[in-house]
Scaffold this active site. Sequence first.
Site, mmCIF file in Angstrom:
data_model
loop_
_atom_site.group_PDB
_atom_site.id
_atom_site.type_symbol
_atom_site.label_atom_id
_atom_site.label_comp_id
_atom_site.label_asym_id
_atom_site.label_seq_id
_atom_site.Cartn_x
_atom_site.Cartn_y
_atom_site.Cartn_z
ATOM 1 N N GLU A 1 5.481 -13.186 -3.579
ATOM 2 C CA GLU A 1 6.774 -12.545 -3.300
ATOM 3 C C GLU A 1 6.558 -11.498 -2.214
ATOM 4 O O GLU A 1 5.481 -10.919 -2.141
ATOM 5 C CB GLU A 1 7.285 -11.770 -4.530
ATOM 6 C CG GLU A 1 7.407 -12.569 -5.774
ATOM 7 C CD GLU A 1 7.550 -11.673 -7.025
ATOM 8 O OE1 GLU A 1 7.919 -10.483 -6.906
ATOM 9 O OE2 GLU A 1 7.273 -12.181 -8.110
ATOM 10 N N LYS B 1 -1.542 -6.242 1.769
ATOM 11 C CA LYS B 1 -0.794 -5.397 2.692
ATOM 12 C C LYS B 1 -0.860 -5.928 4.119
ATOM 13 O O LYS B 1 -1.866 -6.512 4.526
ATOM 14 C CB LYS B 1 -1.358 -3.967 2.676
ATOM 15 C CG LYS B 1 -1.107 -3.222 1.382
ATOM 16 C CD LYS B 1 0.351 -2.976 1.167
ATOM 17 C CE LYS B 1 0.761 -1.725 0.504
ATOM 18 N NZ LYS B 1 0.315 -0.461 0.776
ATOM 19 N N CYS C 1 -6.832 35.088 5.814
ATOM 20 C CA CYS C 1 -7.154 36.401 5.253
ATOM 21 C C CYS C 1 -8.377 37.047 5.916
ATOM 22 O O CYS C 1 -8.799 38.121 5.511
ATOM 23 C CB CYS C 1 -7.389 36.286 3.755
ATOM 24 S SG CYS C 1 -8.912 35.431 3.356
ATOM 25 N N CYS D 1 -6.983 35.703 -0.803
ATOM 26 C CA CYS D 1 -6.455 34.942 0.330
ATOM 27 C C CYS D 1 -5.061 34.416 -0.018
ATOM 28 O O CYS D 1 -4.873 33.721 -1.016
ATOM 29 C CB CYS D 1 -7.408 33.778 0.628
ATOM 30 S SG CYS D 1 -6.783 32.679 1.906
ATOM 31 N N TYR E 1 12.252 -8.211 -10.059
ATOM 32 C CA TYR E 1 11.054 -9.039 -10.037
ATOM 33 C C TYR E 1 10.269 -9.080 -11.342
ATOM 34 O O TYR E 1 9.237 -9.728 -11.412
ATOM 35 C CB TYR E 1 10.125 -8.637 -8.903
ATOM 36 C CG TYR E 1 9.824 -7.153 -8.819
ATOM 37 C CD1 TYR E 1 10.203 -6.443 -7.702
ATOM 38 C CD2 TYR E 1 9.190 -6.488 -9.847
ATOM 39 C CE1 TYR E 1 9.952 -5.087 -7.605
ATOM 40 C CE2 TYR E 1 8.927 -5.136 -9.762
ATOM 41 C CZ TYR E 1 9.309 -4.446 -8.637
ATOM 42 O OH TYR E 1 9.063 -3.104 -8.557
ATOM 43 N N LYS F 1 6.452 -7.912 -0.632
ATOM 44 C CA LYS F 1 6.356 -6.578 -1.219
ATOM 45 C C LYS F 1 7.439 -5.728 -0.564
ATOM 46 O O LYS F 1 7.339 -5.370 0.609
ATOM 47 C CB LYS F 1 4.975 -5.970 -1.000
ATOM 48 C CG LYS F 1 4.838 -4.648 -1.721
ATOM 49 C CD LYS F 1 3.398 -4.215 -1.822
ATOM 50 C CE LYS F 1 3.225 -3.054 -2.763
ATOM 51 N NZ LYS F 1 3.997 -1.859 -2.406
HETATM 52 S S1 IVH Z 1 5.343 -5.984 -9.294
HETATM 53 C C1 IVH Z 1 2.799 -5.331 -12.417
HETATM 54 N N1 IVH Z 1 6.590 -7.072 -7.253
HETATM 55 O O1 IVH Z 1 5.180 -2.057 -5.388
HETATM 56 C C2 IVH Z 1 3.148 -5.178 -11.059
HETATM 57 N N2 IVH Z 1 6.153 -4.741 -7.205
HETATM 58 O O2 IVH Z 1 2.533 -0.936 -5.663
HETATM 59 C C3 IVH Z 1 4.141 -4.132 -10.807
HETATM 60 N N3 IVH Z 1 6.980 -3.599 -5.231
HETATM 61 O O3 IVH Z 1 5.932 0.117 -8.040
HETATM 62 C C4 IVH Z 1 4.984 -4.307 -9.662
HETATM 63 N N4 IVH Z 1 7.830 -5.379 -4.249
HETATM 64 O O4 IVH Z 1 7.796 -0.494 -6.389
HETATM 65 C C5 IVH Z 1 6.094 -5.944 -7.793
HETATM 66 N N5 IVH Z 1 7.683 -8.139 -5.518
HETATM 67 C C6 IVH Z 1 7.206 -7.030 -6.063
HETATM 68 C C7 IVH Z 1 7.298 -5.786 -5.413
HETATM 69 C C8 IVH Z 1 6.756 -4.658 -6.029
HETATM 70 C C9 IVH Z 1 7.631 -4.074 -4.159
HETATM 71 C C10 IVH Z 1 6.573 -2.206 -5.428
HETATM 72 C C11 IVH Z 1 7.007 -1.594 -6.742
HETATM 73 C C12 IVH Z 1 5.757 -1.114 -7.388
HETATM 74 C C13 IVH Z 1 4.827 -1.010 -6.233
HETATM 75 C C14 IVH Z 1 3.403 -1.160 -6.697
#
Ligand code: IVH
Length: 679
Positions: free
Chosen positions: A121, A322, A419, A440, A233, A123
Amino acid sequence: MSGSQVGVARELRVLREAIEEHNFSYYVLDNPVIPDAEYDRLMLQLQVLEANHPELVTSDSPTQRVGVTPVGGGSVVTHYAPMLSLGNVFSKSELLDFDQRVRDQLASRGFELDNIEYVAEPKLDGVAVNLRYENGVLILGATRGDGTTGEDITHNVRTIPTVPLRLRTENAPVALEVRGEVFMPREGFLAYNQRVLEIGEKPFVNPRNAAAGSLRQLDPRLTARRPLEVFFYGIGLLNGQIRPKTQGETLKYLHNLGLRTCPEWEVMAGVQDCLTYYAQILKKRNELPYEIDGVVYKVNALENQELLGAVSRAPRWAIAHKFPAQEELTVIKEIKFQVGRTGAITPVARLQPVFVGGVTVSNATLHNEDELARKDVRVGDSVIVRRAGDVIPEIVKVIKERRSAGSDPVRLPTKCPVCSSEVVRQEGEAVARCIGGLVCGAQRREAIRHFASRRALDIKGLGTKLVDQLVTRGLVENPSDLFGLTLEQISELERMGLKSAENLLETLNKSKSTTFNRFLYALGIREVGESTALALANHLCSLEKLMAADVKRLEEVPDIGPIVAANIRAFFQEDRNCMIVNQLMRCGVSWPQPVRLEFEDGPLKGKTIVLTGTLLGMTRDVAKQTLSALGANVTSSISKSTDMVIVGDHPGAKVDRALKLGVMVLSEDEFNALIKSDH
Ligand code: IVH
């Protein structure tokens, strides 16, 4: 109800259902079936009918998104299951390592697999939220917070059009906690910033901040004007229905309930597919209507997720891949030296502001003296700045070819810039420190900021600017002075009315009820972070014992080595510190007595224990620490040598295995009774 009212009620229901169905087609399926004008007409009809029959208005009616302003808003809520975060990888080889670890761990539990099925998925770069639906009706929205508890933002999430106020089903689960990401699409962000600029206000730096800021609004009418959206998600809790067996099924299940999911998700047959997916999404990145900062891969089978479990706050069954760090060229305007809480002197480069990695960067840390010398950064230099994901911006390198003649290397000052005390770098240490201590101003300010910070005493409203004023005016020299402040003193500060002064006094008062570990963390003893503070609290239980503990006793606490032990000892050997601590007690700072834990002869000495599922009463970390403090050895997989399995919510396959092997199984209540029986 009169006969005509029954008729009106029916008409209202038909109208609401029609509107909800159109919302679903429009927001979730992205496929509107009627023109906007027609939709607006239905909405107007509903509004008129409700205005004439206010007694028939329900909280989940499509007209009721913007409710009344909450008084005080933002109260703390506990998530049913913790909201985990994700580990990161930045390269193909790190991803292959992750996949290998997954396969090894599953194999060690008896599941040999050549290929792991994942769901990939995007991010999403927004803000994580947790929504609770009971019997199909939205009753709570919360931020992630520290993963265990978050902030109540129900009033604001209700205003997001893609958040259904009622699930689209006849057969709603009794309770559902659903996790997702709230974000501001690029287009909405640009348009919003444009409007903000026109009225002469400060724009948001990026869509993520815009989403976070909007969700934090106290007045939901303001949130409603921000173009926010959501993708769901995951599930935190599902009661009254069978849980989907895979991540893919989970996403379909959510979609069918009317909860919008990101359409880009796909099932991957193995890690090689993940790499292909990553390359495709990276190419597509800038065409997507929303910002993403990578890809998330999740082991598809929930059964396997359960077997893999989690380490600290990140699951072993998911990883974020990432996108590469983003780099830009800019110029060093100045190099300054900042003084931290422990006196550490940090060189910081002031940069010609540059847009990199999605934000405007104007400062970059140079960490310490050696780093400064290694990079040989000088004023006027052209440098490459990198900002990778959420990490702080850094200077990658100097373009020496562009350096103008006659520039000088930068040296660390020998006197503190705040200081004028001496700056000393001890042998073997990377950092140089101002020896001024609380003389300080900078160190005083930082110590107080730390004391008030969210994970310490959490004194909301005591921000940097306020602390600055309190310290500069000499009103506060150490944390205990905070509790001696008077209404008069506070209300005389800049930008402080009587009302906000009263509020601050009240928060200060409330913050006195804390926990022992938070208090220890708040003291700011060098190298005593949150988990060390918790270990100390669990093992020494009382302040008196801790203050009296010698280095040997301190080293008996798990994870405390000679250096940390010496720091703790040195802290309490300083009269001044003891005086502050005593003063804090006298001001009324207090906490409930922690469970007494004796690790030498605990009742669980030598026992091998496995935790599975989600404990409702404590985080897994705390449970583990508690158990190991009682002498147990906590492991993650069940074998014949396991003595006990403690079962929380959604336990998964481990329970079956335990029963098969004849291992003792304990409920959360029994576990609580067990740890309490020791004192
Ligand atoms: S799953 C158990 N799915 O990333 C895994 N997180 O770094 C928990 N995030 O706090 C998160 N897209 O805010 C998941 N497709 C996605 C995501 C996602 C963005 C964010 C989310 C989480 C953070 C973790």
